[in-house]
Design a protein around this motif. Structure first.
Motif, PDB file in Angstrom:
ATOM      1  N   UNK A 151     -19.448 -42.302  -7.122  1.00 28.29           N
ATOM      2  CA  UNK A 151     -20.441 -41.094  -6.870  1.00 28.29           C
ATOM      3  C   UNK A 151     -19.122 -40.025  -8.032  1.00 28.29           C
ATOM      4  N   UNK A 152     -19.593 -39.557  -8.996  1.00 28.96           N
ATOM      5  CA  UNK A 152     -18.725 -38.836 -10.000  1.00 28.96           C
ATOM      6  C   UNK A 152     -19.414 -37.576 -10.328  1.00 28.96           C
ATOM      7  N   UNK A 153     -18.641 -36.563 -10.796  1.00 31.23           N
ATOM      8  CA  UNK A 153     -19.005 -35.333 -10.961  1.00 31.23           C
ATOM      9  C   UNK A 153     -18.297 -34.842 -12.181  1.00 31.23           C
ATOM     10  N   UNK A 154     -18.736 -33.959 -12.916  1.00 29.44           N
ATOM     11  CA  UNK A 154     -18.093 -33.221 -14.180  1.00 29.44           C
ATOM     12  C   UNK A 154     -18.284 -31.807 -13.851  1.00 29.44           C
ATOM     13  N   UNK A 155     -17.368 -30.981 -14.803  1.00 27.44           N
ATOM     14  CA  UNK A 155     -17.199 -29.818 -14.548  1.00 27.44           C
ATOM     15  C   UNK A 155     -17.486 -28.801 -16.078  1.00 27.44           C
ATOM     16  N   UNK A 156     -18.584 -28.093 -16.013  1.00 24.31           N
ATOM     17  CA  UNK A 156     -18.603 -27.230 -17.042  1.00 24.31           C
ATOM     18  C   UNK A 156     -17.528 -26.027 -17.259  1.00 24.31           C
TER      19      UNK A 156
ATOM     20  N   UNK B 250     -23.480 -33.732 -10.873  1.00 20.26           N
ATOM     21  CA  UNK B 250     -23.303 -35.266 -10.871  1.00 20.26           C
ATOM     22  C   UNK B 250     -23.546 -36.080 -12.026  1.00 20.26           C
ATOM     23  N   UNK B 251     -22.605 -37.000 -12.312  1.00 24.30           N
ATOM     24  CA  UNK B 251     -22.683 -37.772 -13.581  1.00 24.30           C
ATOM     25  C   UNK B 251     -22.573 -39.091 -13.372  1.00 24.30           C
ATOM     26  N   UNK B 252     -22.994 -39.861 -14.422  1.00 26.47           N
ATOM     27  CA  UNK B 252     -22.657 -41.343 -14.441  1.00 26.47           C
ATOM     28  C   UNK B 252     -21.697 -41.632 -15.805  1.00 26.47           C
ATOM     29  N   UNK B 253     -20.584 -42.359 -15.701  1.00 26.30           N
ATOM     30  CA  UNK B 253     -19.888 -42.725 -16.784  1.00 26.30           C
ATOM     31  C   UNK B 253     -19.961 -43.971 -17.152  1.00 26.30           C
ATOM     32  N   UNK B 254     -19.973 -44.542 -18.575  1.00 29.86           N
ATOM     33  CA  UNK B 254     -19.599 -45.909 -19.003  1.00 29.86           C
ATOM     34  C   UNK B 254     -18.276 -45.836 -19.568  1.00 29.86           C
ATOM     35  N   UNK B 255     -17.475 -46.802 -19.434  1.00 26.30           N
ATOM     36  CA  UNK B 255     -16.252 -46.879 -20.244  1.00 26.30           C
ATOM     37  C   UNK B 255     -16.087 -47.866 -21.068  1.00 26.30           C
ATOM     38  N   UNK B 256     -15.502 -47.836 -22.387  1.00 23.17           N
ATOM     39  CA  UNK B 256     -15.437 -48.986 -23.117  1.00 23.17           C
ATOM     40  C   UNK B 256     -14.126 -48.815 -23.809  1.00 23.17           C
ATOM     41  N   UNK B 257     -13.128 -49.750 -23.967  1.00 20.30           N
ATOM     42  CA  UNK B 257     -11.653 -49.557 -24.845  1.00 20.30           C
ATOM     43  C   UNK B 257     -12.090 -49.784 -26.384  1.00 20.30           C
ATOM     44  N   UNK B 258     -11.301 -49.086 -26.907  1.00 28.61           N
ATOM     45  CA  UNK B 258     -11.488 -49.206 -28.230  1.00 28.61           C
ATOM     46  C   UNK B 258     -10.185 -49.308 -28.993  1.00 28.61           C
TER      47      UNK B 258
ATOM     48  N   UNK C 192      -8.036 -46.592 -27.596  1.00 26.49           N
ATOM     49  CA  UNK C 192      -8.500 -45.337 -26.992  1.00 26.49           C
ATOM     50  C   UNK C 192      -9.598 -45.810 -26.114  1.00 26.49           C
ATOM     51  N   UNK C 193      -9.895 -44.880 -25.294  1.00 25.23           N
ATOM     52  CA  UNK C 193     -11.456 -45.207 -24.331  1.00 25.23           C
ATOM     53  C   UNK C 193     -12.524 -44.143 -24.778  1.00 25.23           C
ATOM     54  N   UNK C 194     -13.594 -44.861 -24.848  1.00 24.00           N
ATOM     55  CA  UNK C 194     -14.732 -44.054 -25.217  1.00 24.00           C
ATOM     56  C   UNK C 194     -15.404 -44.017 -24.049  1.00 24.00           C
ATOM     57  N   UNK C 195     -15.863 -42.817 -23.416  1.00 17.49           N
ATOM     58  CA  UNK C 195     -16.631 -42.555 -22.201  1.00 17.49           C
ATOM     59  C   UNK C 195     -17.934 -42.008 -22.471  1.00 17.49           C
ATOM     60  N   UNK C 196     -18.858 -42.715 -22.292  1.00 13.96           N
ATOM     61  CA  UNK C 196     -20.318 -42.183 -22.269  1.00 13.96           C
ATOM     62  C   UNK C 196     -20.801 -41.340 -20.940  1.00 13.96           C
ATOM     63  N   UNK C 197     -21.204 -40.086 -21.172  1.00 12.44           N
ATOM     64  CA  UNK C 197     -21.491 -39.235 -19.733  1.00 12.44           C
ATOM     65  C   UNK C 197     -22.546 -38.952 -19.621  1.00 12.44           C
ATOM     66  N   UNK C 198     -23.382 -39.121 -18.599  1.00 13.00           N
ATOM     67  CA  UNK C 198     -24.653 -38.653 -18.325  1.00 13.00           C
ATOM     68  C   UNK C 198     -24.957 -37.812 -17.310  1.00 13.00           C
ATOM     69  N   UNK C 199     -25.601 -36.724 -17.400  1.00 11.73           N
ATOM     70  CA  UNK C 199     -26.135 -35.803 -16.214  1.00 11.73           C
ATOM     71  C   UNK C 199     -27.248 -36.423 -15.696  1.00 11.73           C
ATOM     72  N   UNK C 200     -26.823 -36.687 -14.106  1.00  9.06           N
ATOM     73  CA  UNK C 200     -27.933 -37.250 -13.407  1.00  9.06           C
ATOM     74  C   UNK C 200     -28.713 -36.444 -12.154  1.00  9.06           C
ATOM     75  N   UNK C 201     -28.349 -34.911 -12.663  1.00  7.61           N
ATOM     76  CA  UNK C 201     -28.858 -33.958 -11.737  1.00  7.61           C
ATOM     77  C   UNK C 201     -30.330 -34.308 -11.357  1.00  7.61           C
ATOM     78  N   UNK C 202     -31.063 -34.275 -12.340  1.00  4.16           N
ATOM     79  CA  UNK C 202     -32.546 -34.348 -12.152  1.00  4.16           C
ATOM     80  C   UNK C 202     -32.748 -35.801 -11.181  1.00  4.16           C
ATOM     81  N   UNK C 203     -32.320 -36.756 -11.436  1.00  2.74           N
ATOM     82  CA  UNK C 203     -32.431 -38.265 -10.551  1.00  2.74           C
ATOM     83  C   UNK C 203     -32.061 -37.964  -9.242  1.00  2.74           C
ATOM     84  N   UNK C 204     -30.797 -37.368  -9.203  1.00  5.00           N
ATOM     85  CA  UNK C 204     -30.083 -37.064  -7.938  1.00  5.00           C
ATOM     86  C   UNK C 204     -31.447 -36.280  -6.961  1.00  5.00           C
ATOM     87  N   UNK C 205     -31.790 -35.085  -7.787  1.00  8.82           N
ATOM     88  CA  UNK C 205     -32.917 -34.199  -6.947  1.00  8.82           C
ATOM     89  C   UNK C 205     -34.241 -35.105  -6.527  1.00  8.82           C
ATOM     90  N   UNK C 206     -34.588 -36.086  -7.667  1.00  4.51           N
ATOM     91  CA  UNK C 206     -35.694 -36.795  -7.383  1.00  4.51           C
ATOM     92  C   UNK C 206     -35.426 -37.677  -6.117  1.00  4.51           C
TER      93      UNK C 206
END
Length: 514
Positions: free
Chosen positions: A223-228, A235-243, A250-264
């Motif tokens: 259960x992750x959250x981001x701050x604007x 609410x967000x989902x994050x995938x992490x990959x080492x580079x 380095x670490x690459x993070x892909x961040x996805x806003x899942x607000x609509x999914x949570x509301x659904x």
């Protein structure tokens, strides 16, 4: 000169380089280096190069030695280059390759290429020189450009962080999602994108990940959250990959806003809770209705039996004292009492269908249908009805309930073909978009499709009792049995053109015509 006499150092004409045995070894190392190596004196004159320099810049060694280092610098930077060189000679120290400078070099043919250059002071017997290692990074820059292009085209916000937790690269989606311009993010701690209540713990989590870097896919149950920038959280989902890079991991993070999914999802949970509430209400209402039906049926049976009994007594004891009209009235009382008793029995049967537990088993529908038709024919021997039942019709159903279903459908077909010259009843199956569909078809009275919605409603009749007897409960019972087995039922017909009832039941194998 004896063997013990000291040899004076040998002087090399090119560039004033003073050669000694140790410096000859240095020259050999220079030739073995993988990068272009250029040694420059304090005046910016080239005093030594290796073979890689000739190959990289297109000059011969003779063309370079004694000449200015500026010949290898793009023309647009030559004016300011002597000042940079003087500044470096005033504060000599090693400057490693890839020190964050955007550098370019120039070949003899005038073409330019991106370069990384490391600098190191070289003390010698002839004074301090500077060794420059020059590397062509064209391919790497192209790869970096392609990487940045991929990063920008990614649908998610992409944030690349170094081991200190500093943001080194972001894409436009990151700016859009968090509300920061790129310049405000680069070089800053990644915790600025983390809600304040979690910031204290985040460096520890980050250190744990860098200690054992591995791919962590999107939606890993966290259960992750981001701050604007404006302070709002989401609410967000994050995938992490080492580079693995030259600067380290380095670490690459892909961040996805899942607000609509949570509301659904929350909407679905609310709908599910509401459905459960309504289901409980419906079950309670059904139980109350069944109890009421049994109570009414029980309370009605006694007076109906009384009416029927007294009608029979009157007919037996006083029949000769009644005229024709009186006998007709008495017969009407007797018949209506019998019809009321049949309605009560049908109502109780419908209630039992809704209340009884299912015990599915493999049932031979072919045998069941043929048996039901034989019984109908035996009860009405004067009629000649053509019957066709497909072989191999099977279903995984509750045996008592499916017998009620078959009896009702075939009883209806038998009844409504009574006024047809050549009555025909067929039981079979067809396939609709891969789904097995059973059917009972007759060529009897049929019905108007405008009233098809009333067929399965209790006590709804499309024909009068005078035309065709019945209680109006049979098809309602059939529909309830089919629904209880998870199937569907529908009817097609035309006035005077017969009727076909299509329905589904679980299980079974395809059969052929009998």
């Amino acid at each position: 000169m004896s063997a013990g006499d000291e040899m004076p150092p040998r002087e090399v004409e090119q560039g004033g380089w003073i050669s000694s045995p140790a410096e000859d070894n240095f020259r050999a190392l220079l030739e073995a280096a993988p990068d272009a190596m250029v040694v420059v004196d304090g005046r910016g004159r080239i005093v030594l190069v290796n073979g890689q320099t000739e190959r990289l810049f297109g000059y011969t060694r003779e063309e370079l030695l004694g000449g200015s280092i500026d010949v290898l610098v793009p023309e647009r930077f030559r004016t300011g280059h002597p000042q940079h060189r003087q500044h470096y000679f005033g504060d000599l120290r090693t400057r490693p390759m890839g020190a964050g400078l955007d550098l370019s070099a120039r070949r003899k043919d005038g073409t330019e290429f991106p370069a990384e250059i490391s600098l190191a002071p070289l003390p010698t017997s002839a004074g301090t020189f500077v060794t420059a290692a020059v590397r062509d990074v064209t391919e790497r820059r192209n790869a970096d450009s392609r990487f940045r292009g991929l990063l920008e085209s990614a649908p998610d916000a992409m944030v690349i962080v170094d081991s200190r937790g500093r943001i080194v690269l972001v894409n436009a989606q990151t700016e859009k999602l968090f509300g920061y311009p790129r310049a405000e993010l680069l070089g800053q701690p990644v915790e600025m994108l983390v809600p304040e209540k979690y910031r204290g713990l985040h460096p520890g989590h980050r250190a744990d990940y860098f200690a054992d870097p591995k791919v962590r896919p999107m939606g890993s149950g966290l259960e992750l959250h981001g701050r604007r920038k404006d302070g709002s959280e989401f609410p967000i989902e994050i995938s992490l990959s080492p580079l693995d890079t030259r600067e380290g991991t380095l670490v690459s993070g892909a961040i996805r806003d899942i607000s609509q999914r949570k509301e659904a999802e929350e909407g679905l949970r609310r709908a599910h809770r509401e459905l459960e509430r309504r289901t409980i209400q419906l079950q309670t209402a059904n139980r109350e209705l069944e109890a009421f039906s049994y109570s009414v049926a029980h309370d009605l049976r006694a007076p109906i039996r009384g009416m029927n009994g007294f009608a029979q007594v009157l007919l037996a004891d006083y029949g000769d004292k009644l005229d024709a009209d009186g006998l007709d009235c008495l017969k009407e009382i007797h018949d209506n009492a019998g019809r009321m008793a049949s309605l009560i029995d049908a109502l109780l049967s419908l209630a039992r269908v809704a209340r009884s537990d299912l015990h599915p088993d493999a049932v031979d529908l072919t045998a069941l249908a043929r048996g039901a038709l034989a019984t109908l024919a035996q009860a009405d021997p004067e009629r000649l009805v053509e019957t066709v039942v497909a072989d191999g019709l099977m279903a995984d159903v509750d045996p008592p309930l499916v017998r009620v279903l078959i009896d009702n459908l075939l009883g209806n077909a038998w009844k409504f073909t009574a006024k047809v010259a050549r009555p025909r009843i067929e039981v079979g199956e067809t396939f609709d978009r891969g789904e097995r569909v059973l059917f009972v078809r007759d060529n009897g009275a049929g019905f108007d499709m405008a009233f098809a919605g009333k067929l399965f409603a209790p006590f709804q009749r499309l024909h009068t009792v005078g035309e065709f007897p019945g209680t109006g409960i049979g098809l309602a019972t059939v529909q309830r049995i089919v629904h209880r087995h998870g199937g569907w039922i529908r009817a097609e017909g035309a006035v005077g053109g017969g009727a076909t009832f299509y329905f589904t039941l679980p299980g079974g194998l395809r059969g052929g015509a009998a």
